[in-house]
Design a protein around this motif. Structure first.
Motif, short mmCIF file in Angstrom:
data_model
loop_
_atom_site.label_atom_id
_atom_site.label_comp_id
_atom_site.label_asym_id
_atom_site.label_seq_id
_atom_site.Cartn_x
_atom_site.Cartn_y
_atom_site.Cartn_z
N ALA A 87 0.83 -1.20 0.00
CA ALA A 87 0.00 0.00 0.00
C ALA A 87 0.87 1.25 0.00
O ALA A 87 2.06 1.22 0.30
N VAL A 88 0.23 2.38 -0.34
CA VAL A 88 0.91 3.68 -0.36
C VAL A 88 -0.09 4.73 0.12
O VAL A 88 -1.30 4.61 -0.10
N ASP A 127 9.75 -9.13 -8.48
CA ASP A 127 10.49 -7.92 -8.85
C ASP A 127 9.68 -7.07 -9.83
O ASP A 127 9.64 -5.84 -9.73
N ASN A 128 9.05 -7.74 -10.80
CA ASN A 128 8.23 -7.00 -11.77
C ASN A 128 7.05 -6.31 -11.09
O ASN A 128 6.70 -5.17 -11.41
N GLN A 129 6.44 -7.01 -10.15
CA GLN A 129 5.32 -6.42 -9.42
C GLN A 129 5.78 -5.23 -8.58
O GLN A 129 5.09 -4.22 -8.48
N ALA A 134 6.05 0.59 -7.70
CA ALA A 134 6.81 1.83 -7.57
C ALA A 134 6.38 2.84 -8.62
O ALA A 134 6.27 4.04 -8.33
N GLY A 135 6.12 2.36 -9.84
CA GLY A 135 5.67 3.26 -10.90
C GLY A 135 4.31 3.86 -10.60
O GLY A 135 4.09 5.07 -10.79
N ARG A 136 3.37 3.03 -10.11
CA ARG A 136 2.04 3.55 -9.77
C ARG A 136 2.11 4.52 -8.60
O ARG A 136 1.39 5.52 -8.56
N THR A 137 3.00 4.22 -7.65
CA THR A 137 3.15 5.12 -6.51
C THR A 137 3.73 6.45 -6.96
O THR A 137 3.32 7.52 -6.48
N ALA A 138 4.69 6.43 -7.89
CA ALA A 138 5.26 7.67 -8.42
C ALA A 138 4.18 8.48 -9.13
O ALA A 138 4.14 9.72 -9.01
N ASP A 139 3.30 7.80 -9.87
CA ASP A 139 2.19 8.50 -10.52
C ASP A 139 1.32 9.21 -9.49
O ASP A 139 0.92 10.37 -9.67
#
Length: 219
Positions: A87-88, A127-129, A134-139
């Motif tokens: 979660a984030v 690792d892919n997940q 991380a990409g979705r969190t950066a968005d």
């Protein structure tokens, strides 16, 4: 006051809310028959005990205790980025109030006891997940926090002065490696908050925790 915790290299850490700091300082003076001040460090007159105050994020330029007490009456806005594997939570705190926030969940597979080829396959999937998370969190961070970054905020008074992170340091590092978040990475405070899996309540609690004055006591 938060329960004292051992400090690496000796001594212990305590955390004091801004509203209670004056009372804590009076107590230190009283317990030590007075004290000398050197910048943000108090040394007890009776036994040489030391207390070094670390200002909250956004007040790093404060150089002495009087200046710290004055600055705490005008708390800076803070960005919050809490990340764990599942979660984030991101938000902007004005004092203890969230003026913007967003919480999201994502799935990252746990470790498996399988060996050989299966273990490698699961590790690659994990690792892919993690990369995708991380990409979705950066968005999400870009959407919620960048409008409040210095130089971006339409009103300079609404800009955040520091970014406070919590949770998994590796995940936080991966998120802030996104080039879009460079203005936020430049504001990152070095202290990492210990937080449970991010939820709105955890984010609200982090807004309170981030404002505390950390004090290193020796002995």
């Amino acid at each position: 006051m938060v329960k004292p915790r051992p400090a690496a290299g000796g001594g212990r850490w305590v955390e004091i809310s801004p509203e209670r700091l004056r009372g804590w300082l009076d107590g230190f003076y009283g317990r030590h028959d007075g004290a000398t001040e050197d910048g943000l460090t108090l040394t007890g007159a009776s036994n040489g005990d030391r207390a070094t105050l670390h200002p909250p994020p956004g007040l790093d330029a404060v150089a002495d205790i009087d200046a710290l007490l004055a600055a705490l009456t005008r708390p800076p806005r803070l960005g919050l980025l809490l990340v764990r594997r599942g979660a984030v939570a991101v938000g902007v705190a004005d004092g203890t109030k969230l003026v913007a926030s967003k919480v999201d969940r994502h799935y990252v597979q746990g470790r498996t006891a399988a060996g050989g080829w299966s273990q490698q396959r699961y590790a690659r999937r994990r690792d892919n997940q993690a990369d995708a998370a991380a990409g979705r969190t950066a968005d999400l961070a870009a959407r919620v926090l960048l409008p409040y970054a210095p130089g971006t905020a339409t009103d300079p008074d609404t800009a955040i002065r520091a970014l406070v992170c919590g949770g998994d340091r590796g995940m936080v590092d991966a998120v802030l490696a996104d080039r879009r978040l460079e203005p936020l990475a430049a504001l990152r405070h070095p202290h990492l908050l210990e937080v449970a899996e991010p939820r709105l309540a955890v984010l609200e609690a982090a807004a309170v925790t981030a404002r505390r004055v950390r004090i290193h006591l020796v002995p």
